[in-house]
Design a protein around this motif. Sequence first.
Motif, PDB file in Angstrom:
ATOM      1  N   TRP A 603    -100.673 -32.598 -46.280  1.00  0.00           N
ATOM      2  CA  TRP A 603    -100.134 -31.302 -45.852  1.00  0.00           C
ATOM      3  C   TRP A 603     -99.550 -30.560 -47.052  1.00  0.00           C
ATOM      4  O   TRP A 603     -98.770 -31.120 -47.825  1.00  0.00           O
ATOM      5  N   ASP A 604     -99.926 -29.294 -47.191  1.00  0.00           N
ATOM      6  CA  ASP A 604     -99.413 -28.457 -48.271  1.00  0.00           C
ATOM      7  C   ASP A 604     -98.259 -27.622 -47.722  1.00  0.00           C
ATOM      8  O   ASP A 604     -98.455 -26.797 -46.832  1.00  0.00           O
ATOM      9  N   SER A 605     -97.062 -27.829 -48.238  1.00  0.00           N
ATOM     10  CA  SER A 605     -95.874 -27.110 -47.773  1.00  0.00           C
ATOM     11  C   SER A 605     -95.709 -25.751 -48.438  1.00  0.00           C
ATOM     12  O   SER A 605     -94.627 -25.159 -48.357  1.00  0.00           O
ATOM     13  N   LEU A 606     -96.759 -25.248 -49.059  1.00  0.00           N
ATOM     14  CA  LEU A 606     -96.660 -23.955 -49.729  1.00  0.00           C
ATOM     15  C   LEU A 606     -96.196 -22.861 -48.765  1.00  0.00           C
ATOM     16  O   LEU A 606     -95.449 -21.958 -49.151  1.00  0.00           O
ATOM     17  N   GLY A 607     -96.658 -22.919 -47.508  1.00  0.00           N
ATOM     18  CA  GLY A 607     -96.226 -21.931 -46.525  1.00  0.00           C
ATOM     19  C   GLY A 607     -94.726 -21.945 -46.339  1.00  0.00           C
ATOM     20  O   GLY A 607     -94.077 -20.887 -46.232  1.00  0.00           O
ATOM     21  N   GLU A 608     -94.132 -23.141 -46.300  1.00  0.00           N
ATOM     22  CA  GLU A 608     -92.683 -23.260 -46.177  1.00  0.00           C
ATOM     23  C   GLU A 608     -91.987 -22.725 -47.425  1.00  0.00           C
ATOM     24  O   GLU A 608     -90.971 -22.019 -47.333  1.00  0.00           O
ATOM     25  N   TYR A 609     -92.530 -23.076 -48.609  1.00  0.00           N
ATOM     26  CA  TYR A 609     -91.936 -22.573 -49.849  1.00  0.00           C
ATOM     27  C   TYR A 609     -91.907 -21.044 -49.836  1.00  0.00           C
ATOM     28  O   TYR A 609     -90.885 -20.415 -50.138  1.00  0.00           O
ATOM     29  N   CYS A 610     -93.066 -20.456 -49.484  1.00  0.00           N
ATOM     30  CA  CYS A 610     -93.179 -18.993 -49.515  1.00  0.00           C
ATOM     31  C   CYS A 610     -92.277 -18.333 -48.476  1.00  0.00           C
ATOM     32  O   CYS A 610     -91.708 -17.263 -48.723  1.00  0.00           O
ATOM     33  N   ALA A 611     -92.146 -18.948 -47.303  1.00  0.00           N
ATOM     34  CA  ALA A 611     -91.334 -18.355 -46.238  1.00  0.00           C
ATOM     35  C   ALA A 611     -89.865 -18.291 -46.619  1.00  0.00           C
ATOM     36  O   ALA A 611     -89.135 -17.391 -46.179  1.00  0.00           O
ATOM     37  N   LEU A 612     -89.427 -19.238 -47.419  1.00  0.00           N
ATOM     38  CA  LEU A 612     -88.018 -19.258 -47.817  1.00  0.00           C
ATOM     39  C   LEU A 612     -87.653 -18.061 -48.686  1.00  0.00           C
ATOM     40  O   LEU A 612     -86.503 -17.612 -48.675  1.00  0.00           O
ATOM     41  N   VAL A 613     -88.620 -17.535 -49.435  1.00  0.00           N
ATOM     42  CA  VAL A 613     -88.320 -16.422 -50.342  1.00  0.00           C
ATOM     43  C   VAL A 613     -87.832 -15.198 -49.567  1.00  0.00           C
ATOM     44  O   VAL A 613     -86.728 -14.698 -49.823  1.00  0.00           O
ATOM     45  N   PRO A 614     -88.586 -14.664 -48.595  1.00  0.00           N
ATOM     46  CA  PRO A 614     -88.063 -13.516 -47.845  1.00  0.00           C
ATOM     47  C   PRO A 614     -86.862 -13.866 -46.983  1.00  0.00           C
ATOM     48  O   PRO A 614     -86.034 -12.989 -46.680  1.00  0.00           O
ATOM     49  N   SER A 615     -86.733 -15.133 -46.588  1.00  0.00           N
ATOM     50  CA  SER A 615     -85.551 -15.553 -45.829  1.00  0.00           C
ATOM     51  C   SER A 615     -84.291 -15.399 -46.682  1.00  0.00           C
ATOM     52  O   SER A 615     -83.271 -14.852 -46.233  1.00  0.00           O
ATOM     53  N   PHE A 616     -84.363 -15.854 -47.931  1.00  0.00           N
ATOM     54  CA  PHE A 616     -83.237 -15.675 -48.860  1.00  0.00           C
ATOM     55  C   PHE A 616     -83.009 -14.194 -49.165  1.00  0.00           C
ATOM     56  O   PHE A 616     -81.869 -13.729 -49.256  1.00  0.00           O
ATOM     57  N   GLU A 617     -84.094 -13.461 -49.322  1.00  0.00           N
ATOM     58  CA  GLU A 617     -83.976 -12.025 -49.629  1.00  0.00           C
ATOM     59  C   GLU A 617     -83.263 -11.279 -48.509  1.00  0.00           C
ATOM     60  O   GLU A 617     -82.472 -10.361 -48.755  1.00  0.00           O
ATOM     61  N   MET A 618     -83.536 -11.681 -47.263  1.00  0.00           N
ATOM     62  CA  MET A 618     -82.864 -11.028 -46.140  1.00  0.00           C
ATOM     63  C   MET A 618     -81.367 -11.307 -46.162  1.00  0.00           C
ATOM     64  O   MET A 618     -80.546 -10.430 -45.841  1.00  0.00           O
ATOM     65  N   ILE A 619     -80.994 -12.524 -46.532  1.00  0.00           N
ATOM     66  CA  ILE A 619     -79.570 -12.855 -46.628  1.00  0.00           C
ATOM     67  C   ILE A 619     -78.900 -12.015 -47.710  1.00  0.00           C
ATOM     68  O   ILE A 619     -77.800 -11.482 -47.517  1.00  0.00           O
ATOM     69  N   GLU A 620     -79.568 -11.865 -48.859  1.00  0.00           N
ATOM     70  CA  GLU A 620     -79.013 -11.030 -49.924  1.00  0.00           C
ATOM     71  C   GLU A 620     -78.807  -9.599 -49.434  1.00  0.00           C
ATOM     72  O   GLU A 620     -77.760  -8.984 -49.672  1.00  0.00           O
ATOM     73  N   GLN A 621     -79.785  -9.087 -48.719  1.00  0.00           N
ATOM     74  CA  GLN A 621     -79.727  -7.704 -48.249  1.00  0.00           C
ATOM     75  C   GLN A 621     -78.664  -7.512 -47.168  1.00  0.00           C
ATOM     76  O   GLN A 621     -77.900  -6.544 -47.201  1.00  0.00           O
ATOM     77  N   ASN A 622     -78.607  -8.435 -46.210  1.00  0.00           N
ATOM     78  CA  ASN A 622     -77.716  -8.254 -45.067  1.00  0.00           C
ATOM     79  C   ASN A 622     -76.289  -8.707 -45.324  1.00  0.00           C
ATOM     80  O   ASN A 622     -75.363  -8.222 -44.675  1.00  0.00           O
ATOM     81  N   SER A 623     -76.107  -9.655 -46.234  1.00  0.00           N
ATOM     82  CA  SER A 623     -74.783 -10.239 -46.445  1.00  0.00           C
ATOM     83  C   SER A 623     -74.213  -9.962 -47.828  1.00  0.00           C
ATOM     84  O   SER A 623     -73.153 -10.495 -48.169  1.00  0.00           O
ATOM     85  N   ALA A 624     -74.922  -9.176 -48.624  1.00  0.00           N
ATOM     86  CA  ALA A 624     -74.477  -8.876 -49.987  1.00  0.00           C
ATOM     87  C   ALA A 624     -74.153 -10.164 -50.740  1.00  0.00           C
ATOM     88  O   ALA A 624     -73.120 -10.277 -51.419  1.00  0.00           O
ATOM     89  N   ASN A 625     -75.051 -11.145 -50.615  1.00  0.00           N
ATOM     90  CA  ASN A 625     -74.882 -12.444 -51.271  1.00  0.00           C
ATOM     91  C   ASN A 625     -75.855 -12.516 -52.443  1.00  0.00           C
ATOM     92  O   ASN A 625     -77.038 -12.810 -52.259  1.00  0.00           O
ATOM     93  N   PRO A 626     -75.388 -12.261 -53.664  1.00  0.00           N
ATOM     94  CA  PRO A 626     -76.302 -12.249 -54.813  1.00  0.00           C
ATOM     95  C   PRO A 626     -76.917 -13.617 -55.097  1.00  0.00           C
ATOM     96  O   PRO A 626     -78.007 -13.702 -55.654  1.00  0.00           O
ATOM     97  N   LYS A 627     -76.224 -14.694 -54.740  1.00  0.00           N
ATOM     98  CA  LYS A 627     -76.782 -16.028 -54.972  1.00  0.00           C
ATOM     99  C   LYS A 627     -78.067 -16.229 -54.171  1.00  0.00           C
ATOM    100  O   LYS A 627     -79.013 -16.873 -54.636  1.00  0.00           O
ATOM    101  N   ALA A 628     -78.111 -15.671 -52.961  1.00  0.00           N
ATOM    102  CA  ALA A 628     -79.320 -15.777 -52.152  1.00  0.00           C
ATOM    103  C   ALA A 628     -80.482 -15.076 -52.842  1.00  0.00           C
ATOM    104  O   ALA A 628     -81.622 -15.565 -52.828  1.00  0.00           O
ATOM    105  N   GLY A 629     -80.211 -13.922 -53.442  1.00  0.00           N
ATOM    106  CA  GLY A 629     -81.254 -13.200 -54.172  1.00  0.00           C
ATOM    107  C   GLY A 629     -81.769 -13.991 -55.355  1.00  0.00           C
ATOM    108  O   GLY A 629     -82.971 -13.984 -55.649  1.00  0.00           O
ATOM    109  N   ILE A 630     -80.878 -14.676 -56.044  1.00  0.00           N
ATOM    110  CA  ILE A 630     -81.292 -15.488 -57.196  1.00  0.00           C
ATOM    111  C   ILE A 630     -82.093 -16.705 -56.732  1.00  0.00           C
ATOM    112  O   ILE A 630     -83.089 -17.085 -57.367  1.00  0.00           O
TER     113      ILE A 630
END
Length: 742
Positions: A603-630
């Motif tokens: 099983w290739d978990s690339l889909g999970e890896y990729c999904a985490l990127v916009p998930s973190f980006e949403m946290i940065e955007q909604n919560s003003a959490n720069p660590k999530a963006g990094i």
Amino acid sequence: MPSSKIIWTKIDEAPALATYMLLPIVRAFTKDTGIDIEVSDISLAGRIISQFPDHLTEDQKMVDALKQLGDWTHSPDANIIKLPNISASIPQLKAAIDELQKKGYQIPNYPDEPATVAEAELQKRFAKVLGSAVNPVLREGNADRRAAMSVKRFAQKNPHRMMKDWPKSGSKTRVAHMNEQDFYGSEISMTLSEPTVARIEAVAADGSITTLKENLELQKGEVVDASVMNIKALRAFYAKTIADAKEEGILLSLHLKATMMKISDPIMFGHAVSVYYQKALNKHAKILAEVGANVNNGLADILNKLDRLSSEKRAEIEADINAVYQDRPALAMVDSSKGITNLHVPNNVIIDASMPNVVRDGGRMWNSNDELQDVIAMIPDRSYATIYSEIIEDCKVLGQFDPATMGSVSNVGLMAQKAEEYGSHDKTFEAANAGIIRVVDADGKALLEQTVEAGDIFRMCQAKDAPIQDWVKLAVSRAKATGAPAVFWLDKDRGHDAQMIQKVERYLKDHDTSDLDIRILSPDEAMKYSLVRVRKGQDTISVTGNVLRDYLTDLFPILELGTSARMLSIVPLMKGGGLFETGAGGSAPKHVQQFLKEGHLRWDSLGEYCALVPSFEMIEQNSANPKAGILAKTLDQAISTYLENEKSPSRKVNELDNRGSSFSLALYWAKALSEQTQDHELKIKFEPVYSQLLQNEEKINKELLSAQGHPVDIGGYYFPDEEKTEKAMRPSVTFNRIIEAL
């Protein structure tokens, strides 16, 4: 620092195994960043257990996590990583029940044919677990599916090698579909001018009325449809196509989606089985009925039920079944080494996974000699069969696609609030008698009605207005973001689509589309238009209903990337949160079989890896959490490195598997975090982590590889033992120590 929550779904089969390796990495890397990771068990076993608290001990009971998660999708803070779960067919449901029973869970048996009121109620409880029980609950938004740019660039630089040439001598392969009396031909549709509470009722020829469904709340502006599959016409279609395949000397295959269309498609599957094996099944009809053989569950169910007979009678029936193959065309094989045909098990026949492989394999499927051969692909209903016919005919003329140069077809899919066919299960019925099935409003007025014969399949579908508006908005947004043409795949000659075209034309006026190329084309024309662009290396946005969303987001990614599991699937929830789906290709049971046999998980978990990127980006955007963006930016960098260094799992035992792949991702992610300069705290934290991982890279890989090459016991399939599975999936003591130190 304010805390943001990501819900990680516990699901089934291969992605569930991979989670045991990946989730500890994600938790370690996000520790002290204001991000909490929680797990929600929506696996098949978990869903079964949650429905039967009255049968279980206190220690065995589980909350209805799916309901909880569904409620959370209405929160603007919702952030869900949704891995692929089993869309259970009845054979899968029964297998999971059996496993739970053997582990001491007093789950009742599934009643195939309820004989009492209690059994009918029991069947209704199990219905909440069958088929696409999960996705309609969580998909409170429409779908944005596309390949991540890093994935697409890598695929073009390193094209997958699975594409096979179409024969220059010509191909006999084609799609066969009905031309009348199918869902497409019978569909009628309307848009409601006022809200109402409706019911569905069957009116028999003698005037007696049976209520099939009550309290169906319908909204103003909602599109509602009713259609019928005529079973006599279906069986005649099967019989003719079987005869054609025999005469033409090519394979026969059936392509449905019994996992998602859990009421209609198993019935249609069963008719294919009964027509193909008609001679043997008719001869032994009485005794097969006595042992409970059910053609809707495939040939495998029939063969399994023969164990209840004497050895002599079993041998006689098996011989008659085998004799059928002399007069019938050869069947496409699911597993030729085990003799498993296309008609063995309904959950093996998944059209959105099987038809792309026909195209990829040069218009062929595997025969009993483990060789590729031309095939007639039976797709009974015309609603979507013709799109596959278009791409097959295109390849006959122009040859195979080139992954190195082909353009992408991304998708904006209408699926929110149980839109269209995938939300129809509770409104799909097998007609008990000839007569009429109708949808009646609160005042007793018939909104829609269909004439039926006994055995016909009646289906009512819905699409609410708010999701349609959101769908149009998302299509315009993606067209603006990409500059690519956006094509609505809608057929003016189909009842439902005609209503949808009116709405699309209306809601497009709410947006500035002056510089955009937005078209409405029939599915056939949309496919032709997209294929021309694909062959020129140009990108196109397909804007489709729910089923076509599923079909196209397997078809094109399998050709472009080699797998649909590498697609980025973002669902902007209508209340403001986000659902990030992974592994569009399903939950890969064959991967689990290999893991249990050889200790190798491909099983290739690339889909999970990729999904985490916009998930973190949403946290940065909604919560003003720069660590999530990094975390998002560095993870994206790590994914690119992962791809460039070819760290995807191998298919072969004693080579890199999922565990080694996730270790590689952790190494590259730690490197990116240690080298970034925006957050000193994260830099200092991950410099020693990267150093330790790099210094121990060879040792860790050896520890991971040493776990392969022998059978693995994880204490179950649908409900594995947590301790055994974690031990199997995290065999590197060195890597575990470094991660846990975080």
